[in-house]
Write an enzyme that holds these catalytic residues in place. Structure first.
Site, PDB file in Angstrom:
ATOM      1  CG  ASN A 167      -1.779   1.197   1.365  1.00 49.37           C
ATOM      2  OD1 ASN A 167      -1.803   2.054   0.468  1.00 49.37           O
ATOM      3  ND2 ASN A 167      -2.502   1.307   2.470  1.00 49.37           N
ATOM      4  CG  HIS A 216      -5.899   1.703   5.325  1.00 44.63           C
ATOM      5  ND1 HIS A 216      -5.445   2.656   6.208  1.00 44.63           N
ATOM      6  CD2 HIS A 216      -4.858   0.850   5.128  1.00 44.63           C
ATOM      7  CE1 HIS A 216      -4.187   2.389   6.530  1.00 44.63           C
ATOM      8  NE2 HIS A 216      -3.804   1.301   5.886  1.00 44.63           N
ATOM      9  CB  SER A 236       5.370  -1.664  12.046  1.00 45.78           C
ATOM     10  OG  SER A 236       4.924  -0.371  12.355  1.00 45.78           O
TER      11      SER A 236
HETATM   12  P1  13P Z   1       3.055   0.455   7.629  1.00 42.13           P
HETATM   13  O1  13P Z   1       3.610  -0.835   7.067  1.00 42.13           O
HETATM   14  O2  13P Z   1       3.785   1.655   7.147  1.00 42.13           O
HETATM   15  O3  13P Z   1       2.921   0.374   9.112  1.00 42.13           O
HETATM   16  O4  13P Z   1       1.574   0.598   7.037  1.00 42.13           O
HETATM   17  C1  13P Z   1       0.690  -0.444   7.182  1.00 42.13           C
HETATM   18  C2  13P Z   1      -0.527  -0.146   6.400  1.00 42.13           C
HETATM   19  O5  13P Z   1      -1.299   0.715   6.760  1.00 42.13           O
HETATM   20  C3  13P Z   1      -0.740  -0.895   5.156  1.00 42.13           C
HETATM   21  O6  13P Z   1      -2.030  -0.716   4.686  1.00 42.13           O
END
Ligand code: 13P
Length: 263
Positions: A9, A95, A221
């Site tokens: 994403n 999301h 993360s």
């Molecule tokens: P991060 O991997 O930057 O924490 O983002 C996760 C996310 O929101 C994917 O949709």
């Protein structure tokens, strides 16, 4: 063993030329992983360019959101029909940045889910609790309600087109969601507990065979160092990756880890 689904994403982090450059690198780096389902969700403005770059490769195109109507007077919104025309196969819906920053309710997400199915886009439905909700012991209740309302009127046949992503809000590397304090990935145990809960919810709703066949992604993360910890949990069938998906050199080892685990 279920095929892992790994999604990138890109949020609002890659411009038009950047997206082209990174997408080309991704095609080269990821072509060897033909045992993994891979999708990338760039900005809307890059969909057409990336559709051409990904054509005939193992990388599918995804949108980050959509409107629940085909077309009309909705300034600033995106028609799901045109996302499909751009070559999208998946669409991320619900999301946490949409739910919590732009106040999208589960009822509205349900309208989007039903429209996506009608048009033939596969929903990547995201659910997740905030730190406060978790600390209050409401994590299961919040995720359960998000699933129940977002999936209202989704049939056993339709649910087989879904990917469900569990993304605890507190684990998402996003200052829009977590303005202060530490942001950390879930522990294996935290992720495992909620994935088991989601799996049980799906099995209760759709029966053993179908409930167990829907891929569940962990998001929040995820990076090359922690992805194996998640991918070796029974009910984790992939990852939805934000920060570590915007560079091919960060994303490739994550897909590679999943590919190795398939062998
Ligand atoms: P991060 O991997 O930057 O924490 O983002 C996760 C996310 O929101 C994917 O949709």
């Amino acid at each position: 063993m279920m095929k892992y689904v790994i999604g990138g994403n890109w949020k609002m982090k890659r411009g038009i030329q950047d997206s082209i450059d990174v997408a080309k690198e991704m095609v080269n780096e990821l072509e060897k992983y033909d045992n993994i389902e891979i999708f990338i969700a760039p900005s809307y403005t890059s969909l057409r360019d990336l559709a051409k770059i990904f054509e005939g490769t193992n990388i599918k195109l995804a949108a980050q959101n959509m409107h629940e109507k085909d077309k009309g007077s909705y300034t600033g919104e995106i028609s799901p029909v045109w996302l499909k025309d751009c070559g999208c196969e998946y669409v991320i819906l619900g999301h946490s940045e949409r739910r919590r920053v732009y106040n999208e309710s589960s009822e509205r997400i349900n309208e989007k889910v039903l429209k996506a199915l009608e048009i033939g886009l596969k929903p990547v439905l995201c659910v997740g609790e905030s730190a406060e909700e978790r600390n209050n012991g409401q994590a299961e209740e919040i995720n359960g309600t998000q699933l129940e309302v977002s999936l209202k009127e989704v049939s056993s046949e339709q649910i087989q087109n879904f990917v469900i992503a569990y993304e605890p809000v507190w684990a998402i590397n996003s200052r829009a969601l977590n303005p202060v304090g530490e942001i950390r990935a879930a522990t294996r145990k935290e992720a495992e507990e909620m994935h088991n809960f989601i799996r049980n919810w799906l099995v209760n709703q759709y029966g053993d065979e179908i409930g167990n066949s829907i891929p569940l992604q962990y998001g929040g993360s995820v990076d090359k160092d922690n992805c194996k910890k998640f991918f070796t949990v029974d009910n984790i069938n992939g990852g939805l990756v934000g920060t570590a998906s915007i560079k091919a050199t960060d994303f490739e080892p994550i897909v590679g880890t999943a590919s190795e685990l398939m062998k």
